[in-house]
Design a protein around this motif. Sequence first.
Motif, PDB file in Angstrom:
ATOM      1  N   VAL A   1       0.832  -1.209   0.000  1.00  0.00           N
ATOM      2  CA  VAL A   1       0.000   0.000   0.000  1.00  0.00           C
ATOM      3  C   VAL A   1       0.865   1.257   0.000  1.00  0.00           C
ATOM      4  CG1 VAL A   1      -1.511   1.395   1.478  1.00  0.00           C
ATOM      5  CG2 VAL A   1      -2.077  -0.994   1.015  1.00  0.00           C
ATOM      6  N   PHE A   2       1.951   1.220   0.775  1.00  0.00           N
ATOM      7  CA  PHE A   2       2.798   2.407   0.885  1.00  0.00           C
ATOM      8  C   PHE A   2       3.983   2.397  -0.083  1.00  0.00           C
ATOM      9  CE2 PHE A   2       0.947   2.146   5.257  1.00  0.00           C
ATOM     10  CZ  PHE A   2       0.182   3.302   5.161  1.00  0.00           C
ATOM     11  N   GLY A   3       4.134   1.337  -0.858  1.00  0.00           N
ATOM     12  CA  GLY A   3       5.211   1.286  -1.841  1.00  0.00           C
ATOM     13  C   GLY A   3       6.587   1.146  -1.233  1.00  0.00           C
ATOM     14  N   LEU A   4       6.697   0.359  -0.158  1.00  0.00           N
ATOM     15  CA  LEU A   4       7.976   0.212   0.532  1.00  0.00           C
ATOM     16  C   LEU A   4       9.090  -0.264  -0.384  1.00  0.00           C
ATOM     17  CD1 LEU A   4       9.824   0.073   3.022  1.00  0.00           C
ATOM     18  CD2 LEU A   4       8.797  -2.149   3.566  1.00  0.00           C
ATOM     19  N   ALA A   5       8.802  -1.228  -1.254  1.00  0.00           N
ATOM     20  CA  ALA A   5       9.848  -1.814  -2.104  1.00  0.00           C
ATOM     21  C   ALA A   5      10.485  -0.788  -3.032  1.00  0.00           C
ATOM     22  CB  ALA A   5       9.268  -2.970  -2.912  1.00  0.00           C
ATOM     23  N   ASN A   6       9.790   0.307  -3.307  1.00  0.00           N
ATOM     24  CA  ASN A   6      10.320   1.335  -4.211  1.00  0.00           C
ATOM     25  C   ASN A   6      10.917   2.525  -3.480  1.00  0.00           C
ATOM     26  OD1 ASN A   6       9.527  -0.045  -6.602  1.00  0.00           O
ATOM     27  ND2 ASN A   6       7.420   0.647  -6.280  1.00  0.00           N
ATOM     28  N   MET A   7      10.926   2.483  -2.151  1.00  0.00           N
ATOM     29  CA  MET A   7      11.521   3.582  -1.392  1.00  0.00           C
ATOM     30  C   MET A   7      13.029   3.423  -1.317  1.00  0.00           C
ATOM     31  SD  MET A   7       8.870   4.134   1.787  1.00  0.00           S
ATOM     32  CE  MET A   7       7.151   4.521   1.501  1.00  0.00           C
ATOM     33  N   ALA A   8      13.707   4.505  -1.030  1.00  0.00           N
ATOM     34  CA  ALA A   8      15.165   4.487  -0.904  1.00  0.00           C
ATOM     35  C   ALA A   8      15.568   5.265   0.329  1.00  0.00           C
ATOM     36  CB  ALA A   8      15.822   5.098  -2.142  1.00  0.00           C
ATOM     37  N   GLY A   9      16.695   4.892   0.906  1.00  0.00           N
ATOM     38  CA  GLY A   9      17.178   5.591   2.081  1.00  0.00           C
ATOM     39  C   GLY A   9      18.481   4.985   2.559  1.00  0.00           C
ATOM     40  N   THR A  10      19.007   5.529   3.631  1.00  0.00           N
ATOM     41  CA  THR A  10      20.269   5.030   4.181  1.00  0.00           C
ATOM     42  C   THR A  10      20.050   3.839   5.102  1.00  0.00           C
ATOM     43  OG1 THR A  10      20.075   6.644   5.980  1.00  0.00           O
ATOM     44  CG2 THR A  10      21.392   7.276   4.053  1.00  0.00           C
ATOM     45  N   HIS A  11      18.919   3.831   5.820  1.00  0.00           N
ATOM     46  CA  HIS A  11      18.584   2.718   6.696  1.00  0.00           C
ATOM     47  C   HIS A  11      17.094   2.748   6.982  1.00  0.00           C
ATOM     48  CE1 HIS A  11      19.675   6.174   9.189  1.00  0.00           C
ATOM     49  NE2 HIS A  11      19.069   5.644  10.245  1.00  0.00           N
ATOM     50  N   ALA A  12      16.565   1.634   7.485  1.00  0.00           N
ATOM     51  CA  ALA A  12      15.131   1.521   7.722  1.00  0.00           C
ATOM     52  C   ALA A  12      14.880   0.489   8.809  1.00  0.00           C
ATOM     53  CB  ALA A  12      14.396   1.139   6.437  1.00  0.00           C
ATOM     54  N   ILE A  13      13.760   0.638   9.492  1.00  0.00           N
ATOM     55  CA  ILE A  13      13.372  -0.280  10.563  1.00  0.00           C
ATOM     56  C   ILE A  13      11.922  -0.665  10.348  1.00  0.00           C
ATOM     57  CG2 ILE A  13      12.945  -0.500  13.047  1.00  0.00           C
ATOM     58  CD1 ILE A  13      15.302   1.386  13.484  1.00  0.00           C
ATOM     59  N   GLY A  14      11.639  -1.968  10.384  1.00  0.00           N
ATOM     60  CA  GLY A  14      10.276  -2.448  10.192  1.00  0.00           C
ATOM     61  C   GLY A  14       9.845  -3.360  11.316  1.00  0.00           C
ATOM     62  N   HIS A  15       8.531  -3.618  11.379  1.00  0.00           N
ATOM     63  CA  HIS A  15       7.982  -4.433  12.465  1.00  0.00           C
ATOM     64  C   HIS A  15       6.677  -5.070  12.006  1.00  0.00           C
ATOM     65  CE1 HIS A  15       5.766  -5.180  16.284  1.00  0.00           C
ATOM     66  NE2 HIS A  15       6.966  -5.393  16.777  1.00  0.00           N
ATOM     67  N   THR A  16       6.485  -6.341  12.322  1.00  0.00           N
ATOM     68  CA  THR A  16       5.195  -6.994  12.156  1.00  0.00           C
ATOM     69  C   THR A  16       4.672  -7.324  13.541  1.00  0.00           C
ATOM     70  OG1 THR A  16       6.097  -9.247  12.022  1.00  0.00           O
ATOM     71  CG2 THR A  16       5.941  -7.981   9.964  1.00  0.00           C
ATOM     72  N   ARG A  17       3.382  -7.108  13.752  1.00  0.00           N
ATOM     73  CA  ARG A  17       2.845  -7.170  15.120  1.00  0.00           C
ATOM     74  C   ARG A  17       1.753  -8.211  15.278  1.00  0.00           C
ATOM     75  NH1 ARG A  17      -1.127  -3.324  18.388  1.00  0.00           N
ATOM     76  NH2 ARG A  17      -0.533  -3.918  20.501  1.00  0.00           N
ATOM     77  N   MET A  18       1.873  -8.999  16.355  1.00  0.00           N
ATOM     78  CA  MET A  18       0.749  -9.762  16.880  1.00  0.00           C
ATOM     79  C   MET A  18       0.371  -9.095  18.198  1.00  0.00           C
ATOM     80  SD  MET A  18       0.384 -13.808  17.847  1.00  0.00           S
ATOM     81  CE  MET A  18       0.368 -14.306  16.129  1.00  0.00           C
ATOM     82  N   ALA A  19      -0.769  -8.433  18.232  1.00  0.00           N
ATOM     83  CA  ALA A  19      -1.130  -7.590  19.360  1.00  0.00           C
ATOM     84  C   ALA A  19      -1.339  -8.405  20.634  1.00  0.00           C
ATOM     85  CB  ALA A  19      -2.391  -6.806  19.038  1.00  0.00           C
ATOM     86  N   THR A  20      -0.671  -7.994  21.699  1.00  0.00           N
ATOM     87  CA  THR A  20      -0.834  -8.625  23.008  1.00  0.00           C
ATOM     88  C   THR A  20      -1.104  -7.599  24.103  1.00  0.00           C
ATOM     89  OG1 THR A  20       1.565  -8.561  23.379  1.00  0.00           O
ATOM     90  CG2 THR A  20       0.645 -10.592  22.433  1.00  0.00           C
ATOM     91  N   GLU A  21      -0.585  -6.394  23.958  1.00  0.00           N
ATOM     92  CA  GLU A  21      -0.680  -5.394  25.018  1.00  0.00           C
ATOM     93  C   GLU A  21      -1.750  -4.348  24.770  1.00  0.00           C
ATOM     94  OE1 GLU A  21       0.972  -5.351  27.940  1.00  0.00           O
ATOM     95  OE2 GLU A  21       1.748  -7.297  27.369  1.00  0.00           O
TER      96      GLU A  21
END
Length: 278
Positions: free
Chosen positions: A114-134
């Motif tokens: 949806v956000f076009g992550l694969a086509n973004m560019a940068g020096t570094h990046a941090i991602g997360h997938t969540r299974m909600a518990t809190e």
Amino acid sequence: MLAQMLGTMCDRGPDSAGFAVYGTPRSGLAKVTVQSPAPDEAFSGLAASVGGAVGTEVAIERRGSHAVLTVPADRLEAVRDHIRDQHGTVRVLGAGDAIEIYKEVGYPTEVAAVFGLANMAGTHAIGHTRMATESAVTTLGAHPFSTGPDQCLVHNGSLSNHNNLRRTLARDGIRFETENDSEVAAAYLTAQMGQGSSLGEALEKGLDDLDGFFTFVVGTKNGFGVLRDPIACKPAVLAETDRFVAFGSEYRALAALPGIETAKVWEPEPATVYFWER
């Protein structure tokens, strides 16, 4: 590379996903990433409203339910205050010279697309997938959390004293958008750095003040840091090559990276702060 890693970890966190991408800063300018559940209405006229408040033209770029405003760097706090006071359905997800943050409810591969992550560019990046518990499965409850300029945090684990910390930080003027314990951890680090600590010092102090089990990955303008709690019950693995440093909660997230077969692959030690800068 990050889109591929997120896709590998879909079954570990299918509820929601998010990522922070650090691009190239532009002199004198900063970026503010905002989100709204009703973006067509909320973003209509937003740039003009913000521009009128800070006295200069403001650019806006839409990405689904998110938008990135480009504003004068020296008016960043004024922009945040104006959005909070005058645009109640708009939430600031992150701000700084280089950072853009995108997160949404849904399967991680779909969120990335949806956000076009694969086509973004940068020096570094941090991602997360969540299974909600809190806390509930919501867009604002997804990671990363950002409470300071060009800073963000993702968290694997659970904090037991986050409500006490939340009350203390709120008395000091910090505002929270969610009930998520990870947002409290991000705000705690921002508060420590606001008192003069470096990120490394703030993370070290967190070993005393944050009760629970956790692995933190913290992004900054120039790099990222990793910290595991003293018991280190949550899995973590790092890979280093001449080209990149990569972190994952499981090796399979790293297995398809280019050059992984010759990388130094290792497990970070408990209660030890690691940091890499470009």
